[in-house]
Design a protein around this motif. Structure first.
Motif, PDB file in Angstrom:
ATOM      1  N   ALA A 149      12.407 -12.777  50.729  1.00  0.00           N
ATOM      2  CA  ALA A 149      12.841 -14.108  50.294  1.00  0.00           C
ATOM      3  C   ALA A 149      12.478 -14.366  48.836  1.00  0.00           C
ATOM      4  N   SER A 150      11.390 -13.736  48.380  1.00  0.00           N
ATOM      5  CA  SER A 150      10.789 -14.108  47.093  1.00  0.00           C
ATOM      6  C   SER A 150      11.160 -13.183  45.935  1.00  0.00           C
ATOM      7  N   VAL A 151      11.275 -11.882  46.171  1.00  0.00           N
ATOM      8  CA  VAL A 151      11.540 -10.964  45.061  1.00  0.00           C
ATOM      9  C   VAL A 151      12.941 -11.251  44.514  1.00  0.00           C
ATOM     10  N   ARG A 156      14.079 -13.916  43.772  1.00  0.00           N
ATOM     11  CA  ARG A 156      14.505 -15.153  44.456  1.00  0.00           C
ATOM     12  C   ARG A 156      15.421 -14.876  45.640  1.00  0.00           C
ATOM     13  N   GLY A 157      15.273 -13.712  46.248  1.00  0.00           N
ATOM     14  CA  GLY A 157      16.024 -13.454  47.469  1.00  0.00           C
ATOM     15  C   GLY A 157      16.733 -12.122  47.495  1.00  0.00           C
TER      16      GLY A 157
END
Lengths: 380, 380
Positions: free
Chosen positions: A129-131, A133-134
């Motif tokens: 989800a984070s790297v 922003r998805g």
């Protein structure tokens, strides 16, 4: 949504489609799916590069099979290994895995793959989800619990010192492959704990499924085709609830049947899995939810007895006294329950029931009633 | 969408509505908005508890005014202060701020408020996206750059050792309050750097806005009502692009006009802000984008000259030689550009232009052309 549960007879596969608009995805369920993971992933994500995240225990049993399959499909991949156990769901591992995904130079259309149980799935999903922003997320759940619970709903995250799963994201996978053959290698205690969540789907909303489980639980445990059916019906049940309430504002709370008491029991033993694992807490928690519902006059003793019989037949703990060692007093349980994130502005929320398959959300439970009830239940 | 730019004459306010379906939100623009933040937030989030995140520098100038306003509106709040500067956008501060929000016992309907520039906004937005898998987010941007850029689009995140903004989330605010009076306290260099992004909106898609800026830039700098109009038209321009492409798959790339070259320049000076701040890099980058477009025969020299004149009039750097100190050779810039996350499978993507307000995305730029161009531009 019932028609999305499609039996694929030829391949001995079942597919549950999770309907979430543009974020819809399939859960494929069947034996030997890990060996076909390469072809399945290449089909959905042609040309993607992969970062496979797994833990040391799962890697020992299943990583070679997955890599062989990915190589056969010419899927370029890197492997990131984390330590097994709940303590892996921490900021430090989150940072390390994110940085390793970036070091592998994956681009936004590439995929992060979770091979493991709930811990690996939760951490890896939050990384995906984070790297950038998805990134695309693929789940290969290797425990019964992960197959019937974490693979549906998009909840990902890590723990904070303030509590479990408090930092995370809703991030849906693009594909879930639940290899039911892998479950043969699972320790019996873990299989049973996952089965508690299967029973939950019957108890919360599907009396016919519960009755079917009473008749077929042994075949599910021993690895007959009933196992695939049980996983599929569980995933479908959760998918139906999640599709109606993706961001958990209402109906999704039903999935917490047995979890308010269960979480409190887990916290009371400081999450020492030698004493209690999550599914065992859910099993005892479901019994307590039914007994508390009986106390409130919502159901009769024969319903409580029926739930009790099925859970004990399956070898699951059914009362607080089944937990080895000392436990805190009822007041401490109340404090834990009051701190639970499912509490809304001071009132206690419980999932209660009016019968098998008829659970409902009750937001205004009087704390004193719960304390009195737990005091009795805690008598050795 | 043009009709959403509503002039609120009575209150001397302008509101830009960002249209993103269920995630739509207003940006309110005007002088003294900070003093009314309490009433504005209470209006949108009655009864919410707040965690205000700010940096030490901003806190010194503006925190008292905000707290007074929140107290007047009876909004219970806690303050979390981070160090100023880009290095605050790191995993360690992310963890610390998340844990402080949790320690303040905020529930899911409560709000995390960013009071500061881009660094505070990016970090705080990512915290808001992550705590309890998503809290309400309110932005009080205190720099021109943050008001016209970070306050629209929902991009939040922190830096990894592999690059800037590589870890994060898309998380839209519920409310943005851009107090244009605060900009009077901004150092002139920071104001100018933010102004480069204002000019960008004219250059990328609105020739009339660029012409208006040529006529009115001095009033924007000195604090006339043209400042509010410039902020509002910039926010509206970005909002229109973002509404058409929330998750950045196509048209949103236009917002990177000047940023491919600009980011390379920032990286080339190792993000030493004493040599180059982001907006200065964008200014030089926009000049290079126009000169490169001229080289490709897309525009004539008179267009390049017009852009050059306006940016220099505003006191912005317009050529690589305006950056103090040594710079690496052209080949190094190419390496940096090729590593940029906006590169898709090896081909170089640039935002080029066919005239003032006529930028477009070109995905197949020949690397050798760029190297030759930069070699000339790097001659002292």
């Amino acid at each position: 949504m019932a028609d999305t549960l499609v039996a694929e007879q030829a391949a001995n596969r079942t597919t549950v489609q999770v309907d979430l608009g543009s974020r819809s995805y399939p859960i494929k369920i069947g034996r030997s799916l890990l060996a076909e993971a390469g072809a399945e992933i290449a089909n959905v994500l042609p040309g993607a590069r992969l970062a496979v995240v797994t833990d040391e225990t799962v890697a020992r049993f299943h990583l070679d099979a997955l890599r062989t399959s990915l190589d056969a499909a010419s899927l370029d991949h890197t492997v990131i290994t984390v330590p097994p156990g709940e303590s892996t769901k921490c900021y430090a591992e989150f940072e390390r895995v994110c940085d390793e995904v970036l070091a592998a130079r994956l681009e936004r259309g590439d995929a992060v793959v979770a091979l493991g149980g709930g811990v690996v799935g939760d951490l890896t999903g939050y990384v995906a989800a984070s790297v950038r922003r998805g990134m695309v997320f693929v789940q290969l759940p290797t425990t019964l619990l992960a197959q019937v619970d974490s693979s549906v709903g998009g909840k990902t995250g890590i723990n904070s010192r303030h509590g479990k799963n408090l930092i995370g994201a809703f991030h849906q996978p693009a594909l879930v492959l639940a290899d039911t053959g892998i479950l043969d290698t699972l320790p019996m205690r873990d299989f049973r704990a996952g089965y508690a969540e299967v029973v939950k789907y019957g108890l919360l909303g599907d009396a016919a499924f519960f009755a079917w489980l009473e008749d077929n639980w042994q075949a599910i445990f021993s690895g007959g085709p009933e196992r695939e059916e049980a996983v599929a019906r569980s995933c479908q049940a959760k998918a139906d609830v999640v599709a109606a309430d993706e961001l958990e504002s209402g109906r999704r709370a039903l999935l917490n049947l047995g979890h308010t008491f269960g979480h409190a029991l887990e916290a009371a033993v400081s999450y020492e899995t030698s004493r209690l694992v999550h599914g065992e807490g859910v099993s005892i928690g479901m019994m307590l939810a039914h007994e508390f519902s009986e106390r409130l006059g919502l159901i009769g003793p024969e319903t409580v007895e029926r739930v009790h019989k099925h859970l004990s037949d399956a070898g699951l703990p059914v009362k607080i006294q089944d937990i080895p060692g000392q436990l805190p007093p009822a007041e401490t349980f109340l404090d834990i329950i009051a701190q639970d994130k499912k509490v809304t502005r001071g009132a206690l929320t419980f999932i209660l029931t009016r019968g098998i398959g008829e659970a409902f959300v009750e937001k205004g439970v009087e704390p004193a009633l719960v304390t009195d009830f737990l005091k009795e239940k805690l008598v050795p």
